[in-house]
Structures are given as structure tokens and as C-alpha cells.
Design a protein around this motif. Sequence first.
Motif, PDB file in Angstrom:
ATOM      1  N   SER A   1       0.805  -1.209   0.000  1.00  0.00           N
ATOM      2  CA  SER A   1       0.000   0.000   0.000  1.00  0.00           C
ATOM      3  C   SER A   1       0.845   1.269   0.000  1.00  0.00           C
ATOM      4  CB  SER A   1      -0.901  -0.005   1.235  1.00  0.00           C
ATOM      5  OG  SER A   1      -1.676   1.147   1.287  1.00  0.00           O
ATOM      6  N   ASN A   2       0.422   2.262  -0.779  1.00  0.00           N
ATOM      7  CA  ASN A   2       1.049   3.578  -0.831  1.00  0.00           C
ATOM      8  C   ASN A   2      -0.019   4.566  -0.386  1.00  0.00           C
ATOM      9  OD1 ASN A   2       2.467   5.879  -1.423  1.00  0.00           O
ATOM     10  ND2 ASN A   2       2.182   5.731  -3.617  1.00  0.00           N
ATOM     11  N   CYS A   3      -0.120   4.772   0.903  1.00  0.00           N
ATOM     12  CA  CYS A   3      -1.215   5.564   1.461  1.00  0.00           C
ATOM     13  C   CYS A   3      -0.841   7.017   1.573  1.00  0.00           C
ATOM     14  CB  CYS A   3      -1.588   5.029   2.831  1.00  0.00           C
ATOM     15  SG  CYS A   3      -2.041   3.313   2.765  1.00  0.00           S
TER      16      CYS A   3
ATOM     17  N   TYR B   1      -5.790   6.295  -0.759  1.00  0.00           N
ATOM     18  CA  TYR B   1      -4.712   5.569  -1.416  1.00  0.00           C
ATOM     19  C   TYR B   1      -4.341   6.296  -2.703  1.00  0.00           C
ATOM     20  CZ  TYR B   1      -2.545   2.067  -4.392  1.00  0.00           C
ATOM     21  OH  TYR B   1      -1.701   1.408  -5.248  1.00  0.00           O
ATOM     22  N   LYS B   2      -3.059   6.505  -2.915  1.00  0.00           N
ATOM     23  CA  LYS B   2      -2.571   7.115  -4.158  1.00  0.00           C
ATOM     24  C   LYS B   2      -1.520   6.181  -4.744  1.00  0.00           C
ATOM     25  CE  LYS B   2      -4.666  11.093  -4.267  1.00  0.00           C
ATOM     26  NZ  LYS B   2      -5.541  11.469  -5.348  1.00  0.00           N
ATOM     27  N   GLY B   3      -1.851   5.532  -5.793  1.00  0.00           N
ATOM     28  CA  GLY B   3      -0.930   4.599  -6.436  1.00  0.00           C
ATOM     29  C   GLY B   3      -1.490   4.195  -7.782  1.00  0.00           C
TER      30      GLY B   3
ATOM     31  N   LYS C   1       2.394   0.468  13.449  1.00  0.00           N
ATOM     32  CA  LYS C   1       1.033   0.600  13.968  1.00  0.00           C
ATOM     33  C   LYS C   1       0.075  -0.226  13.119  1.00  0.00           C
ATOM     34  CE  LYS C   1       2.168   3.807  16.962  1.00  0.00           C
ATOM     35  NZ  LYS C   1       2.162   3.590  18.389  1.00  0.00           N
ATOM     36  N   GLU C   2      -0.829  -0.932  13.767  1.00  0.00           N
ATOM     37  CA  GLU C   2      -1.763  -1.804  13.077  1.00  0.00           C
ATOM     38  C   GLU C   2      -2.789  -1.011  12.266  1.00  0.00           C
ATOM     39  OE1 GLU C   2      -4.783  -4.445  15.222  1.00  0.00           O
ATOM     40  OE2 GLU C   2      -3.099  -5.798  14.828  1.00  0.00           O
ATOM     41  N   VAL C   3      -3.030  -1.456  11.032  1.00  0.00           N
ATOM     42  CA  VAL C   3      -4.045  -0.844  10.176  1.00  0.00           C
ATOM     43  C   VAL C   3      -5.395  -1.413  10.583  1.00  0.00           C
ATOM     44  CG1 VAL C   3      -4.895  -0.555   7.820  1.00  0.00           C
ATOM     45  CG2 VAL C   3      -2.433  -0.513   8.269  1.00  0.00           C
ATOM     46  N   GLU C   4      -6.314  -0.528  10.974  1.00  0.00           N
ATOM     47  CA  GLU C   4      -7.595  -0.945  11.531  1.00  0.00           C
ATOM     48  C   GLU C   4      -8.783  -0.729  10.589  1.00  0.00           C
ATOM     49  OE1 GLU C   4      -9.669  -0.392  15.770  1.00  0.00           O
ATOM     50  OE2 GLU C   4      -9.124   1.492  14.799  1.00  0.00           O
ATOM     51  N   CYS C   5      -8.763   0.357   9.801  1.00  0.00           N
ATOM     52  CA  CYS C   5      -9.911   0.599   8.939  1.00  0.00           C
ATOM     53  C   CYS C   5      -9.527   1.357   7.672  1.00  0.00           C
ATOM     54  CB  CYS C   5     -11.021   1.322   9.684  1.00  0.00           C
ATOM     55  SG  CYS C   5     -10.698   3.025  10.082  1.00  0.00           S
ATOM     56  N   LEU C   6     -10.412   1.233   6.679  1.00  0.00           N
ATOM     57  CA  LEU C   6     -10.276   1.959   5.414  1.00  0.00           C
ATOM     58  C   LEU C   6     -11.417   2.972   5.386  1.00  0.00           C
ATOM     59  CD1 LEU C   6      -9.624  -1.062   3.032  1.00  0.00           C
ATOM     60  CD2 LEU C   6      -7.964   0.357   4.234  1.00  0.00           C
ATOM     61  N   LYS C   7     -11.072   4.234   5.286  1.00  0.00           N
ATOM     62  CA  LYS C   7     -12.049   5.317   5.366  1.00  0.00           C
ATOM     63  C   LYS C   7     -12.881   5.448   4.085  1.00  0.00           C
ATOM     64  CE  LYS C   7     -11.485   7.718   9.024  1.00  0.00           C
ATOM     65  NZ  LYS C   7     -12.433   7.636  10.121  1.00  0.00           N
ATOM     66  N   THR C   8     -13.950   6.229   4.190  1.00  0.00           N
ATOM     67  CA  THR C   8     -14.838   6.498   3.064  1.00  0.00           C
ATOM     68  C   THR C   8     -14.035   6.979   1.861  1.00  0.00           C
ATOM     69  OG1 THR C   8     -16.645   7.050   4.551  1.00  0.00           O
ATOM     70  CG2 THR C   8     -16.809   7.887   2.292  1.00  0.00           C
ATOM     71  N   SER C   9     -14.283   6.374   0.720  1.00  0.00           N
ATOM     72  CA  SER C   9     -13.660   6.757  -0.555  1.00  0.00           C
ATOM     73  C   SER C   9     -12.149   6.552  -0.589  1.00  0.00           C
ATOM     74  CB  SER C   9     -13.995   8.212  -0.901  1.00  0.00           C
ATOM     75  OG  SER C   9     -15.389   8.410  -0.879  1.00  0.00           O
ATOM     76  N   ALA C  10     -11.612   5.664   0.230  1.00  0.00           N
ATOM     77  CA  ALA C  10     -10.163   5.435   0.277  1.00  0.00           C
ATOM     78  C   ALA C  10      -9.579   5.062  -1.092  1.00  0.00           C
ATOM     79  CB  ALA C  10      -9.819   4.354   1.303  1.00  0.00           C
TER      80      ALA C  10
END
Length: 90
Positions: A4-6, A22-24, A38-47
Motif C-alpha cells: 500500500s502507498n497511502c 490511497y494514491k498509487g 502501527k496496526e491498520v484498523e480501517c479503510l475510510k470512506t472513498s479510500a
Amino acid sequence: MAQSNCKGKIFNENGKISIPKYKGNEESLIIPKEIDGKEVECLKTSAFENDTKLVTVTIPDSVTTLYPGVFLGCTSLVSVKLSENLKVIG
């Protein structure tokens, strides 16, 4: 498959991470379980909104929440491997 390239990240009150955007340009994406330790917990609206190159996505088991519209407009998307620990979708 690319990692992932966040663009940015949000640290939640519990110290875990939400991915806002996300930009990739990858076709196959594996979202990492952790970013900067840090643990990734959620993907936000329109990610991933309107990412027309994205074909497959693997979401780690650390993710418990997918907000509405996460993949809105992803017209090439054919496969999403979901987290086994999802509690909220939309």
C-alpha cells in the motif's frame, strides 16, 4: 503485488491506523497489516474512490471496518480478499 502507498494516515485513539486515501497505480494491491509499526484498523470512506487501475485488493485481518464507498468507481476491480475480522462494512 505492491504494498500500500497511502496518502496520509490517521492515528485513532487506540493507537491504530485508518487509511483515508490511497494514491498509487498498482493493479494488484496488498494492504499491509502495519504501517510504521502501527496496526491498520480501517479503510475510510472513498479510500480507493475512482481508482480505475485497481484489479485485485487483499485486506489484512487487522482491518475491522470498511467505511461506505471504499471502492466507489473502481471499475476494473474484480477481486477483494476481505479481512476475516471485519465487524463493520459500510
